[in-house]
Design a protein around this motif. Structure first.
Motif, short mmCIF file in Angstrom:
data_model
loop_
_atom_site.label_atom_id
_atom_site.label_comp_id
_atom_site.label_asym_id
_atom_site.label_seq_id
_atom_site.Cartn_x
_atom_site.Cartn_y
_atom_site.Cartn_z
N ALA A 124 0.86 -1.19 0.00
CA ALA A 124 0.00 0.00 0.00
C ALA A 124 0.89 1.23 0.00
O ALA A 124 1.88 1.30 0.74
CB ALA A 124 -0.91 0.01 1.22
N VAL A 125 0.56 2.21 -0.84
CA VAL A 125 1.34 3.44 -0.96
C VAL A 125 0.42 4.61 -0.64
O VAL A 125 -0.62 4.79 -1.27
CB VAL A 125 1.91 3.60 -2.38
N PHE A 126 0.81 5.41 0.35
CA PHE A 126 0.01 6.57 0.74
C PHE A 126 0.27 7.71 -0.24
O PHE A 126 1.41 8.13 -0.45
CB PHE A 126 0.36 7.00 2.17
N LEU A 127 -0.80 8.20 -0.86
CA LEU A 127 -0.69 9.24 -1.89
C LEU A 127 -0.85 10.61 -1.23
O LEU A 127 -1.84 11.30 -1.40
CB LEU A 127 -1.76 9.02 -2.97
N ASP A 128 0.17 10.99 -0.47
CA ASP A 128 0.09 12.20 0.33
C ASP A 128 0.81 13.39 -0.30
O ASP A 128 1.08 14.39 0.35
CB ASP A 128 0.66 11.93 1.72
N GLY A 129 1.14 13.29 -1.56
CA GLY A 129 1.83 14.40 -2.21
C GLY A 129 3.30 14.16 -2.41
O GLY A 129 3.95 14.83 -3.21
N ARG A 130 3.87 13.20 -1.67
CA ARG A 130 5.30 12.92 -1.82
C ARG A 130 5.62 12.09 -3.06
O ARG A 130 6.63 12.36 -3.72
CB ARG A 130 5.82 12.22 -0.56
N PRO A 131 4.81 11.08 -3.42
CA PRO A 131 5.12 10.37 -4.67
C PRO A 131 5.00 11.29 -5.88
O PRO A 131 4.05 12.06 -5.99
CB PRO A 131 4.05 9.26 -4.72
N ALA A 132 5.98 11.23 -6.76
CA ALA A 132 5.98 12.07 -7.96
C ALA A 132 5.24 11.37 -9.09
O ALA A 132 5.31 10.14 -9.22
CB ALA A 132 7.41 12.39 -8.38
N ARG A 133 4.52 12.13 -9.89
CA ARG A 133 3.82 11.58 -11.05
C ARG A 133 4.81 11.38 -12.20
O ARG A 133 5.58 12.28 -12.52
CB ARG A 133 2.70 12.51 -11.49
N ALA A 134 4.77 10.21 -12.80
CA ALA A 134 5.60 9.94 -13.97
C ALA A 134 4.88 10.48 -15.20
O ALA A 134 3.82 9.99 -15.56
CB ALA A 134 5.85 8.45 -14.11
N GLU A 135 5.45 11.49 -15.81
CA GLU A 135 4.83 12.09 -17.00
C GLU A 135 5.26 11.30 -18.23
O GLU A 135 6.37 11.45 -18.75
CB GLU A 135 5.26 13.56 -17.12
N ILE A 136 4.37 10.41 -18.67
CA ILE A 136 4.67 9.51 -19.78
C ILE A 136 3.65 9.75 -20.88
O ILE A 136 2.45 9.79 -20.62
CB ILE A 136 4.63 8.04 -19.31
N GLY A 137 4.12 9.91 -22.11
CA GLY A 137 3.25 10.19 -23.23
C GLY A 137 2.42 8.98 -23.65
O GLY A 137 2.75 7.84 -23.34
N ARG A 138 1.34 9.27 -24.40
CA ARG A 138 0.47 8.19 -24.87
C ARG A 138 1.23 7.19 -25.74
O ARG A 138 0.94 5.99 -25.74
CB ARG A 138 -0.69 8.78 -25.68
N SER A 139 2.20 7.69 -26.50
CA SER A 139 2.91 6.83 -27.44
C SER A 139 3.75 5.77 -26.73
O SER A 139 4.15 4.77 -27.36
CB SER A 139 3.81 7.66 -28.35
N GLU A 140 4.01 5.95 -25.43
CA GLU A 140 4.84 5.00 -24.69
C GLU A 140 4.01 3.99 -23.90
O GLU A 140 4.57 3.11 -23.24
CB GLU A 140 5.77 5.75 -23.75
N ARG A 141 2.69 4.12 -23.98
CA ARG A 141 1.83 3.17 -23.27
C ARG A 141 2.03 1.77 -23.82
O ARG A 141 2.02 1.55 -25.03
CB ARG A 141 0.37 3.58 -23.41
N GLY A 142 2.25 0.81 -22.93
CA GLY A 142 2.43 -0.58 -23.33
C GLY A 142 3.84 -0.95 -23.72
O GLY A 142 4.10 -2.12 -24.04
N LEU A 143 4.78 0.01 -23.68
CA LEU A 143 6.17 -0.27 -24.04
C LEU A 143 6.99 -0.55 -22.79
O LEU A 143 6.77 0.05 -21.74
CB LEU A 143 6.77 0.91 -24.80
N PRO A 144 7.98 -1.44 -22.88
CA PRO A 144 8.86 -1.69 -21.72
C PRO A 144 9.81 -0.51 -21.52
O PRO A 144 10.57 -0.15 -22.42
CB PRO A 144 9.61 -2.96 -22.12
#
Length: 233
Positions: free
Chosen positions: A74-94
């Motif tokens: 479980a990860v508490f989403l309290d503002g400390r975890p950073a959002r990974a900004e990943i484009g649509r074109s990279e969805r499903g890619l390793p």
């Protein structure tokens, strides 16, 4: 019940929780379910009971139904975890994620890396709500209400649609798809002739209608389903 490393969770007012406070991501067999809690109580050394839960937040009902086993992360989403900004074109890619000291070279000391495949769930349309079926002389009238995935909880005016009003309606007999429609709007007539052709002996207990919304750059979202009731035409 969660065993927590680091900071202690805090209880919150109901209004604060409804405004987005106290969110936790819980890993399940189908991905991450987002829940919220109102009350946190220490019940043992490092162990807390989180109660008054809101489940399946942010459209994660598929993950909720999968459930989380004992020992899940479980990860508490309290503002400390950073959002990974990943484009649509990279969805499903390793991809490879590297994390380390701020300002240091990504390949230097103190860095760790992990491979992952982004699923782009943040762009997944939510399942419709209020799915109903009414028997008419012309067939089955199916209606639903789309849910607005982003900025849909304002008090002033009607929220603007984020995802296209394009829907896939599937007629299922158990896990077998017997007919598929695509419509633009929030209703559909399942004609009597088509119904009779699909279920010449009448629908059984496992017959149902499932509706999903289309998302640009994602595809079909989470389905809502309801039993295909037998009624007098």
């Amino acid at each position: 019940m969660v065993r927590i490393e680091g900071g202690e969770p805090e209880s919150a007012l109901e209004a604060a929780v409804l405004g987005g406070a106290n969110a936790v991501a819980v890993e399940t067999a189908a991905g991450w379910e987002v829940i919220q809690y109102r009350s946190a109580a220490l019940v043992g050394s490092g162990t807390w009971a989180l109660t008054h839960l809101l489940r399946a937040q942010q459209g994660t009902e598929v993950e909720m139904r999968a459930g989380a086993p004992q020992g899940a992360t479980a990860v508490f989403l309290d503002g400390r975890p950073a959002r990974a900004e990943i484009g649509r074109s990279e969805r499903g890619l390793p991809l490879v994620c590297r994390a380390g000291p701020a300002g240091a070279a990504p390949g230097g000391g103190g860095f760790r890396e992990v491979g992952f495949i982004p699923a782009g769930v943040h762009g997944r349309p939510w399942s419709p709500c209020g799915l109903t079926i009414e028997t008419t002389q012309a067939g089955r009238s199916v209606r639903w209400t789309p849910r607005v995935r982003l900025y849909g909880d304002g008090w002033d005016g009607e929220p603007a649609a984020v995802d296209p009003l394009r829907f896939r309606v599937r007629v299922l007999d158990g896990e077998v798809v017997v007919r598929t429609f695509e419509v633009e709007g929030s209703s559909l007539l399942y004609p009597l002739a088509a119904f009779a052709s699909d279920f010449p002996r009448g629908p059984g207990d496992e017959a149902r209608i499932a509706v999903a919304q289309w998302g640009e750059g994602f595809g079909w979202g989470v389905e809502a389903s309801v039993g295909l009731e037998i009624g007098r035409v």
